[in-house]
Design a protein around this motif. Structure first.
Motif, PDB file in Angstrom:
ATOM      1  N   HIS A 170      46.311  38.705  40.637  1.00  0.00           N
ATOM      2  CA  HIS A 170      46.268  39.778  39.638  1.00  0.00           C
ATOM      3  C   HIS A 170      47.422  40.745  39.822  1.00  0.00           C
ATOM      4  CE1 HIS A 170      45.242  44.009  38.767  1.00  0.00           C
ATOM      5  NE2 HIS A 170      44.729  43.545  37.649  1.00  0.00           N
ATOM      6  N   ASP A 171      47.640  41.185  41.067  1.00  0.00           N
ATOM      7  CA  ASP A 171      48.692  42.168  41.327  1.00  0.00           C
ATOM      8  C   ASP A 171      50.067  41.603  41.009  1.00  0.00           C
ATOM      9  OD1 ASP A 171      46.610  43.727  42.156  1.00  0.00           O
ATOM     10  OD2 ASP A 171      47.080  43.630  44.290  1.00  0.00           O
ATOM     11  N   VAL A 174      50.425  41.340  37.070  1.00  0.00           N
ATOM     12  CA  VAL A 174      50.612  42.641  36.420  1.00  0.00           C
ATOM     13  C   VAL A 174      52.004  43.198  36.699  1.00  0.00           C
ATOM     14  CG1 VAL A 174      49.845  45.039  36.418  1.00  0.00           C
ATOM     15  CG2 VAL A 174      48.163  43.210  36.331  1.00  0.00           C
ATOM     16  N   TYR A 188      42.918  45.130  29.867  1.00  0.00           N
ATOM     17  CA  TYR A 188      41.680  44.494  30.348  1.00  0.00           C
ATOM     18  C   TYR A 188      40.681  44.389  29.197  1.00  0.00           C
ATOM     19  CZ  TYR A 188      43.671  45.583  34.929  1.00  0.00           C
ATOM     20  OH  TYR A 188      44.503  45.671  36.026  1.00  0.00           O
ATOM     21  N   CYS A 204      39.811  38.964  34.632  1.00  0.00           N
ATOM     22  CA  CYS A 204      40.095  40.261  35.248  1.00  0.00           C
ATOM     23  C   CYS A 204      39.476  41.357  34.383  1.00  0.00           C
ATOM     24  CB  CYS A 204      41.605  40.471  35.367  1.00  0.00           C
ATOM     25  SG  CYS A 204      42.463  39.134  36.230  1.00  0.00           S
ATOM     26  N   ASP A 206      38.832  44.588  35.459  1.00  0.00           N
ATOM     27  CA  ASP A 206      39.658  45.761  35.722  1.00  0.00           C
ATOM     28  C   ASP A 206      40.514  45.422  36.928  1.00  0.00           C
ATOM     29  OD1 ASP A 206      38.218  46.448  38.164  1.00  0.00           O
ATOM     30  OD2 ASP A 206      36.677  47.382  36.923  1.00  0.00           O
ATOM     31  N   ALA A 207      41.190  46.423  37.492  1.00  0.00           N
ATOM     32  CA  ALA A 207      42.153  46.149  38.557  1.00  0.00           C
ATOM     33  C   ALA A 207      41.509  45.626  39.839  1.00  0.00           C
ATOM     34  CB  ALA A 207      42.954  47.413  38.868  1.00  0.00           C
TER      35      ALA A 207
END
Length: 315
Positions: A170-171, A174, A188, A204, A206-207
């Motif tokens: 994810h990181d 993004v 999201y 995903c 949220d973060a």
């Protein structure tokens, strides 16, 4: 520990190394004090006295001229090995009290003694006027962490961060949205379709919140097999909405990672419940430039995981 602390005071903190370590070998992404990044990859070995990790570490130390004491690993583990729970607890509990509550919850989900569980928790929202607060708990079997620490000790490096591989993905996605053809980072909820190492759909929310569903990726895509995959994705999204209790939730985009599927993404358009979902192939060209010339190219998923863990070590 004292030497490490003194080195921080002297302005020489350990240099972070994000690591993928799994069935496809070892991929390391190193960030030096100058900000320059270097990637090395060691495929799995059929046999031999040296582990892929020790070979990868040796390569890295050669290419970046660094010693083991200057390295600190940020390691990704399979999200399936980590249990995530949300708790509502009375406000005002100290960290020690909250840890006891977390232990009870962890033992209830993993029927093993508390000493065989590794866990961490994070307060989501805390207000002096509120009677309750939300806490997010993460835990896994200690043996999984012990394996990582033992492997790191075998190559004489330290471990600074352990986190889920989906968080690293994810990181990395993004932070590299522009390089994937997007104008901005995705809103999201969005999804990542992993097609290479461990085929799965990661939604995903949220973060920090992810729902993961295994899927079957066709080896030789045909219209029939792609239609089957479409139905799998529809079912996964339906299950996610049912779990969240929100039928109105819309998926904003889907990012395909890997080369197992047609790159144009046209076969995904018009998914039921995903009519406005945009499809993007995730390119890793920006990360490919980090790979030492002459070294093997890692799978896209492994490269993204290592790069994402390197980012987490710097947080």
């Amino acid at each position: 520990m004292r030497n490490q602390f003194l080195r921080w005071l002297e302005g020489a903190p350990p240099q972070s190394v994000g690591m993928y370590w799994g069935d496809e070998g070892v991929c390391l992404v190193h960030q030096g004090t100058s900000g320059r990044r270097t990637c090395v990859y060691q495929p799995p070995l059929a046999d031999g006295e040296q582990s892929p990790l020790s070979i990868a570490i040796r390569k890295l130390k050669t290419y970046v001229s660094i010693t083991s004491r200057d390295l600190s690993l940020a390691v990704a583990i399979n999200a399936d090995d980590v249990f995530i729970r949300s708790l509502v607890v009375p406000s005002g509990l100290s960290d020690a009290q909250l840890e006891q509550v977390a232990i009870v919850e962890a033992v209830a989900n993993l029927p093993v003694p508390p000493e065989e569980i590794c866990m961490d928790f994070m307060r989501i929202d805390q207000s002096e006027s509120a009677q309750n607060e939300n806490v997010r708990l993460a835990f896994c079997r200690r043996e999984r962490i012990d394996d990582i620490l033992a492997a790191a000790e075998g190559v004489q490096v330290s471990v600074s961060v352990v986190d889920r591989d989906v968080q690293a993905l994810h990181d990395a996605i993004v932070s590299r949205a522009l390089n994937s053809g997007m104008i901005d980072a995705p809103d999201y909820p969005f999804a990542m379709l992993l097609t290479e190492i461990a085929p799965r759909l990661v939604i995903c929310l949220d973060a920090l919140s992810f729902e993961t569903y295994p899927v079957r990726i066709p080896v030789n895509p045909t219209p029939e097999s792609l239609e089957d995959l479409r139905q799998q994705l529809i079912n996964c999204w339906m299950r996610c909405r049912m779990v969240r209790g929100d039928d109105s939730m819309a998926l904003n985009c889907l990012i395909c990672i890997g080369t197992a599927l047609p790159a144009d993404g046209g076969w995904l358009h018009g998914l039921n419940g995903m009519e406005n979902c945009e499809v993007f192939p995730c390119t890793t060209m920006d990360l490919q430039s980090l790979i030492v010339p002459g070294e093997s190219n890692p799978p896209a998923e492994a490269l993204l995981i290592a790069a994402g863990m390197c980012d987490r070590a710097l947080m």
